[in-house]
Motif scaffolding. Structure first.
Motif, PDB file in Angstrom:
ATOM      1  N   GLN A  86       0.832  -1.214   0.000  1.00 14.65           N
ATOM      2  CA  GLN A  86       0.000   0.000   0.000  1.00 14.65           C
ATOM      3  C   GLN A  86       0.862   1.258   0.000  1.00 14.65           C
ATOM      4  O   GLN A  86       0.436   2.309  -0.472  1.00 14.65           O
TER       5      GLN A  86
ATOM      6  N   GLN B  92       1.169   2.413  -3.611  1.00 16.59           N
ATOM      7  CA  GLN B  92      -0.012   2.714  -4.414  1.00 16.59           C
ATOM      8  C   GLN B  92      -0.186   4.222  -4.568  1.00 16.59           C
ATOM      9  O   GLN B  92       0.164   5.001  -3.684  1.00 16.59           O
TER      10      GLN B  92
ATOM     11  N   ASP C 116      -5.192   7.947  -3.254  1.00 12.45           N
ATOM     12  CA  ASP C 116      -6.598   7.600  -3.415  1.00 12.45           C
ATOM     13  C   ASP C 116      -7.441   8.877  -3.443  1.00 12.45           C
ATOM     14  O   ASP C 116      -7.297   9.759  -2.600  1.00 12.45           O
TER      15      ASP C 116
ATOM     16  N   GLY D 245      -4.857  12.520   0.683  1.00 10.06           N
ATOM     17  CA  GLY D 245      -4.089  11.341   0.287  1.00 10.06           C
ATOM     18  C   GLY D 245      -2.602  11.538   0.485  1.00 10.06           C
ATOM     19  O   GLY D 245      -1.885  10.613   0.898  1.00 10.06           O
TER      20      GLY D 245
ATOM     21  N   GLU E 248      -8.182   5.911 -14.563  1.00 10.45           N
ATOM     22  CA  GLU E 248      -7.715   5.387 -13.283  1.00 10.45           C
ATOM     23  C   GLU E 248      -6.704   6.280 -12.589  1.00 10.45           C
ATOM     24  O   GLU E 248      -6.541   6.203 -11.369  1.00 10.45           O
TER      25      GLU E 248
ATOM     26  N   GLN F 201      -1.810  12.259  -8.678  1.00 11.08           N
ATOM     27  CA  GLN F 201      -1.884  11.160  -7.723  1.00 11.08           C
ATOM     28  C   GLN F 201      -0.550  10.457  -7.510  1.00 11.08           C
ATOM     29  O   GLN F 201      -0.463   9.516  -6.729  1.00 11.08           O
TER      30      GLN F 201
END
Length: 984
Positions: free
Chosen positions: A528, A531, A534, A565, A607, A612
Motif C-alpha cells: 500500500q 499505491q 486515493d 491522500g 484510473e 496522484q
C-alpha cells in the motif's frame, strides 16, 4: 626536426550586425487592442462580485483563443494581441510586417503589408467575448448578479474602436531597441524573416526554399520545405535502412551586449521534424502544435499569404480537437472551418503542401509522440559544417547588404598546457588500454591472454584508486558516517543498485565497502505504501479536461482529496522510515540516504492522473526524517538463456538508469568532488596564498510559472567542501544537510499551493526586494575568505531585480555594486570579494562554428566540435572584457567525429540518424574586480575559475552548462519542486 604544434582553434560566432540600410524596403504596422479599458473594467468588477483579489488564471479573458482565430483568418499578421511593455504598464498589440514591391526600374508599385481592418477585428472580438460568456462558470454569474456589468461590457464593444492601425518606420529600431515598448525584439527577427521569404539556396545539390512561419516566441522565423532523406541507423552492431523528413528552421534573435551600443542579430539553426506517419500516442500529454498554411481565404475580405501560422490542438490523439473553442468561434464568425486534428493525425503527409488543398497542416513532432511502435526516425541537430553552410548561404548571401558577420573569438592560449579539470566518474573508472595485438604476439601472448592482462591491470588500478571516492565522500561528510538504504519491491532492483554502488566505490569482487559506510537493504512488505494517492469516487479523467469543462466543485474536491491522500501517504512513509531507523539502530549523527523503488503508474486516464503520483509524498517523508532520497523504477536482468552465460547481466537501458541514480544520490546530492579544486586554482593564475583559501560562491535562482521564486547560495571551498546558505537561515550549512532542510521549507509551503499556483505570500515565492537583500547580505556579511562570486544574468536581472546586471547598466557600473545600496571598490567590508562574474547562457549566447575566421573564405576548413573544455576571448571594439566558455565534444556524437570520412556528415545526405548536440557557449563578464586583478591576464584568470568548474563528477556525457556550485544549487531546488505537487 621537431613537429609543428597544432594550432589552437578559433570560434566564429553566428552573430551579425545590421547595416544602416537593412530595412529600407520594409514596413511595420501596429494595432493596439481596441477595447482594453472595457475588458479591464469588467474583470475588475468580476473580482468584486467573486470577492477575490485575483481570478484563477483560466477565468481571465481567453486571449489565446482570440489570437488563434485572428491568425487562422489572417496569416499576414505576425501575431495577434500579445503583451508588450513592463508588468506595471502592459499593452496588448497586434503586429503586421510587409515588404515594399518595386518594378524592374526600382519604382514602388505596391506592398505586401496586409492586415484586417479595425472593423473586421471588432466584429471578431464581439463574437469572442460572447463565446467567453458561454463558459459555465461565467454564464452562471452574468445571467444572475453580474448581468448589469456584462451588458455594460457588450455595450462598450459596440462603440467605435478606441485605437487604430498605425505605421512605424523599421529604422526606428536601429537607433532605439526599446522604442514602442520593446517591439524591436519581435519586429526585427520578423523583418529579417520577411526578407528571406520565398528565397532559395542550394546545399548538397538540393534546392532549399525558405518560408515564413510563426515561432513560439511571437515572432516570425523561416522554415524549409520538408526534405526527404534516406540513411542507415546504427543500433549496437546492427544497421538498418531508414527514411524520413526534416526541415531546416532558422530563427533570428535580437541581443544586446554590455559595452556595445548596437544590437547583435543571432542566427539559430534548428532541425524541425513533422509527424509523417500515423500519430498514435502523446505520452507526455502536452498540447499539440500544428502549423497551418492557407491556399484560399478563410473569410471574405481577409487577405492571406503563404505564411505558416501556429495553432494548438488538444492533447488527445483519438478525441482531440483544436484548443479551447476555436472551431466554434470560427463558425460563429462565418469563417471557413479547419480540418479536424484527428483526421490530420491519421495520415499527416496527406495534408502537406498540395495544390488541391485549401489548407496545409504540419504537425510539429515533439519528444513523447509515437507512431505505432516507433518514434520519429530522424534525429535532431546538424553537424557544424552543415550548420555553417546554411547560415553562410542565408545570412551572407541572401541577406548580403543587410547583415555583417562578426569577427572570430581568440582562444585563451594559457589553457593549452593546463591539466584537465577535476575528475569525473568516467575518468576515474576508465580501464587501462588493451595491449596492441602485434605487441602481444611478440611477447608470446594469445588473444585471450591479452584481455587477461588488461583485466589484471584494471583490477590493480581500481585497488589503487579506491581511496579517491572514499576520501571524497569522507571529506563532504565532515566526520559523519554514511548509511545507505536500499528500499525495494523487487530483488532485481536491489541487486542492480548494490552492484552500481560497488562500481561507484571502485570495488573489486573481494573488496568490502569503505569504513563508516553501511549498506542496509529493506524490502517493502506493505505494498500500500507504493499505491498512488486515493481520490475516492472522483474520476481522474475529469482532471485532464479544461478547468471550465469540469463539474461544479470538482477542483475543490480534487484538491482536498489529493491533500488528504498526500498527508496519509507521507505519514505512512515516515512511520516506515522511523521503524527502519529503530530496527537498524541508525545513529543520529549518521548521514542517511535512501534509494526507493517506485511502481509504474496506471496508463489509463480513467484510473490515474499525475497529481496522484507519490513521489512528492515519499520525498517529503524522507526530508522530514533527515534522509536524502533517490527514486528509481524497477529494472530487469538478462536471463541465462539470453546471455548463454551463468552470470546475469543488467539490461543496458536499466544499467544506465541505475548508474545515473546511484551517481546522483551518492555524488551529486552529497556535493562530492574527487579532488579539492585548490589543485588547479594556482595553475590557472590565482596567487598561491589565495589559491589555498579561495571560495567560489554561486547564487542560484529558480523561477517557475506556478509561482515559485526561490534562491540560495552555494559555497565551494578550496578544500572541496560545499556549503549552502538559505535566505531563511543565518549560517552556512553542509550541502547534504541543506537538502532535507530545504525540503522541509518546501513542505511547509504546500498549504499555499492550490489549483496549480503558488500564492505570493508563500515561503518559496520570494519577492524581488528579498532576493536583492539576500545577495547583498551574503556578499557583505558572509564572505570569510578570498571569494569569487558567480551569478547568472537572466533570472537575477528580471526576477531578482538586480538592475545592474542589465547590459546597458553594467557597462556603466563595472566598478560598483548597485544593490539596495551602492558599494564602491575601496569599501573595506568587501575586500574579500575578488570579483563578481556574470554568466549568460541559452539564447543569450550565439551558436558558433569552429576553425573558421570568416563564413565564406574558409569553407574548406574542417569544422568539428572541441575535444576539450575550451575558453575564448572576444576581440572587438568593445571595451568591456568578455570571456566565452565552450564545453567539450558531447559523447552522443563522439564516434562520428573520430571516424575518418565521417567527421562532419550532412543530415541532408546520410546523417539522419545522428543525434547532433553541440555545447553552447557561456559568456562570462567579471565586474566589481579588485584592483590587483584588473589586468587583462587577471581578468582571464578570474573567468578560468568558473570555466574549469563546468563539470560534475556524476556527469559523463560532456560538460554541465553552469559551474559546479551553481549547478548544485539549482539541482537542490529542482529536487524539492515535486513536494509542491509539481509533476515531472
Amino acid at each position: 626536426m621537431p613537429g609543428r604544434s597544432k594550432p589552437l582553434p578559433v570560434v566564429l560566432p553566428a552573430r551579425m550586425s545590421l547595416t544602416e540600410n537593412a530595412f529600407d524596403d520594409l514596413e511595420i504596422a501596429v494595432f493596439d487592442f481596441p477595447f482594453q479599458d472595457a475588458i479591464d473594467r469588467f474583470t475588475h468588477q468580476l473580482k468584486g462580485l467573486l470577492n477575490k483579489k485575483r481570478l484563477e488564471w483560466w477565468k481571465y479573458p481567453p486571449y489565446r483563443l482570440l489570437n488563434h482565430a485572428i491568425v487562422a483568418c489572417s496569416p499576414t499578421v505576425v501575431h495577434g494581441f500579445e503583451k508588450y511593455g513592463s508588468k506595471k504598464d502592459p499593452i496588448r498589440r497586434m503586429l503586421a510586417i510587409g515588404k515594399i514591391i518595386r518594378d524592374d526600374r526600382g519604382q514602388v508599385i505596391g506592398s505586401s503589408l496586409q492586415y484586417p481592418s479595425e472593423q473586421q477585428i471588432t466584429e471578431l472580438i464581439l463574437i469572442w467575448v460572447q463565446i467567453w460568456g458561454q463558459q459555465k462558470w461565467l454564464k452562471k454569474i452574468i445571467t444572475g448578479k453580474g448581468k448589469m456589468i456584462w451588458d455594460e461590457l457588450l455595450t462598450g464593444l459596440e462603440d467605435k474602436p478606441q485605437t487604430q492601425w498605425y505605421k512605424i518606420s523599421p529604422t526606428t529600431f536601429l537607433n532605439d531597441l526599446y522604442a514602442e515598448k520593446g517591439l524591436a525584439f519581435n519586429a526585427v527577427p520578423s523583418l529579417l524573416s520577411t526578407l528571406l521569404h520565398d528565397k532559395t539556396f542550394t546545399i548538397a545539390d538540393r534546392e532549399v526554399k525558405w518560408r515564413k512561419a510563426q515561432n513560439s516566441s511571437n515572432r516570425l522565423c523561416v522554415v524549409s520545405q520538408p526534405l526527404p532523406i534516406s540513411f542507415m541507423r546504427k543500433s549496437g552492431f546492427k544497421e538498418s535502412a531508414e527514411e524520413g523528413f526534416f526541415s531546416y528552421k532558422l530563427e533570428f534573435q535580437v541581443q544586446t551586449q554590455a559595452g556595445r551600443d548596437k544590437p547583435w542579430i543571432y542566427a539559430f539553426l534548428h532541425c524541425q521534424r513533422y509527424a509523417e506517419k500515423k500519430l498514435t500516442h502523446n505520452q507526455r500529454w502536452n498540447d499539440i502544435t500544428i502549423l497551418l498554411g492557407m491556399n484560399r481565404q478563410r473569410m471574405d475580405g481577409w487577405e492571406i499569404d503563404s505564411t505558416l501560422v501556429r495553432l494548438k490542438a488538444k492533447r488527445s490523439i483519438t478525441q482531440g480537437d483544436w484548443l479551447e473553442q476555436l472551431p466554434v468561434l470560427l463558425e460563429e464568425f462565418g469563417a471557413r472551418s479547419l480540418v479536424s486534428p484527428v483526421e490530420i493525425y491519421a495520415n499527416p503527409q496527406n495534408f502537406w503542401k498540395n495544390k488541391n488543398l485549401d489548407d496545409e497542416y504540419y504537425v510539429i513532432h515533439t519528444e513523447g509522440y509515437k507512431y505505432g511502435r516507433s518514434t520519429h526516425k530522424v534525429q535532431t541537430g546538424f553537424g557544424l559544417a552543415e550548420q555553417s553552410e546554411v547560415i553562410d548561404r542565408t545570412c551572407c548571401d541572401l541577406l548580403q547588404g543587410v547583415l555583417e558577420p562578426d569577427r572570430p573569438f581568440e582562444p585563451d592560449r594559457s589553457l593549452k598546457s593546463l591539466p584537465p579539470a577535476l575528475w569525473t566518474f568516467e575518468n576515474l573508472s576508465e580501464s587501462p588500454p588493451l595491449m596492441n595485438a602485434q605487441k602481444a604476439k611478440k611477447q608470446g601472448l594469445t588473444n585471450e591472454q591479452r584481455y587477461e592482462v588488461r583485466d589484471r591491470e584494471t583490477h590493480q588500478k581500481r585497488r589503487q584508486q579506491q581511496c579517491i571516492p572514499a576520501k571524497a565522500v569522507e571529506r563532504v561528510l565532515r566526520g559523519k558516517s554514511l548509511t545507505i538504504l536500499i528500499i525495494y519491491q523487487e530483488q532485481d532492483t536491489c541487486d542492480a543498485i548494490y552492484q552500481q554502488l560497488r562500481e561507484t566505490f571502485l570495488l573489486n569482487e573481494e573488496d568490502s565497502f569503505p569504513d563508516r559506510i553501511t549498506i542496509i537493504r529493506k524490502p517493502i512488505l506493505d505494498l500500500q505504501l507504493c499505491q498512488h494517492l486515493d481520490v475516492g469516487d472522483l474520476n481522474p479523467a475529469f482532471r485532464y479536461k479544461s478547468p471550465s469543462s469540469r463539474p461544479d466543485g470538482f477542483d475543490d474536491q480534487w484538491h482536498k482529496a489529493i491533500q488528504k491522500g498526500h498527508r496519509e501517504k507521507r505519514d505512512a512513509w515516515r512511520g516506515f522510515l522511523q521503524t527502519i531507523k529503530i530496527e537498524e539502530k541508525i545513529i543520529q549523527d549518521s548521514c542517511c540516504v535512501a534509494f526507493i523503488e517506485r511502481s509504474e503508474e496506471p496508463t489509463s486516464r480513467e484510473e490515474f492522473h499525475e497529481d496522484q503520483g507519490i513521489k512528492k509524498s515519499i520525498r517529503e517523508a524522507c526530508d522530514r526524517e533527515g534522509i536524502l532520497s533517490q527514486m528509481i523504477r524497477g529494472v530487469q536482468w538478462k536471463t541465462d538463456e539470453e546471455t548463454k552465460d551463468k552470470e546475469r547481466i543488467l539490461r543496458p537501458a536499466d544499467k544506465g538508469r541505475t548508474h545515473n541514480a546511484v551517481q546522483d544520490l551518492i555524488i551529486r546530492q552529497l556535493g562530492v568532488l574527487y579532488d579539492p579544486p585548490n589543485t588547479i586554482y594556482q595553475q590557472i593564475g590565482i596567487p598561491e596564498q589565495q589559491a589555498r583559501e579561495l571560495d567560489v560562491v554561486a547564487f542560484a535562482l529558480i523561477k517557475k510559472q506556478i509561482g515559485v521564486t526561490y534562491a540560495l547560495a552555494v559555497r565551494l571551498r578550496a578544500s572541496g567542501e560545499v556549503d549552502v546558505l538559505l535566505p531563511e537561515k543565518t549560517e552556512w550549512m553542509p550541502y547534504p544537510e541543506a537538502g532535507y532542510k530545504l525540503g522541509q521549507i518546501f513542505a511547509d509551503a504546500r498549504p499555499y499551493f492550490n489549483n496549480g499556483k503558488m500564492r505570493n505570500e508563500s515561503p518559496v515565492s520570494l519577492k524581488s526586494n528579498t532576493l536583492v537583500k539576500f545577495v547583498e547580505d551574503t556578499l557583505i556579511q558572509k564572505l570569510e575568505r578570498p571569494t569569487i562570486a558567480i551569478i547568472e544574468a537572466e533570472n537575477w536581472r528580471n526576477q531578482g531585480a538586480w538592475e545592474q546586471l542589465k547590459n546597458d547598466r553594467l557597462s556603466q557600473a563595472l566598478d560598483r555594486l548597485e544593490l539596495r545600496e551602492v558599494y564602491k571598490r575601496d569599501d573595506s567590508e568587501l575586500n574579500n570579494l575578488l570579483a563578481v562574474v556574470r554568466l549568460r547562457t541559452g539564447d543569450e549566447t550565439p551558436q558558433y562554428i569552429t576553425n573558421r575566421e570568416t563564413w565564406q573564405k574558409d569553407g574548406d576548413r574542417l569544422s568539428r566540435d572541441l575535444y576539450e573544455l575550451s575558453g575564448f576571448v572576444e576581440r572587438s571594439d568593445n571595451e568591456v572584457f568578455h570571456y566565452f566558455s565552450i564545453g567539450r565534444l558531447p559523447s552522443t556524437i563522439k564516434g562520428y567525429q573520430h571516424i575518418k570520412g565521417r567527421e562532419d556528415p550532412y543530415k541532408i545526405e546520410d546523417a539522419g540518424g545522428v543525434p547532433f548536440k553541440h555545447s553552447q557557449a557561456i559568456e562570462m563578464l567579471p565586474f566589481f574586480v579588485r584592483p590587483d586583478f584588473q589586468t587583462e591576464e587577471n581578468l582571464k584568470t578570474l573567468c578560468r575559475v568558473p570555466h574549469y568548474l563546468r563539470f560534475s563528477p556524476a556527469w559523463t556525457m560532456g560538460n554541465i552548462v553552469l559551474p559546479y556550485p551553481m549547478h548544485l544549487g539549482e539541482q537542490l531546488i529542482q529536487d524539492r519542486l515535486c513536494i509542491l505537487g509539481v509533476t515531472e
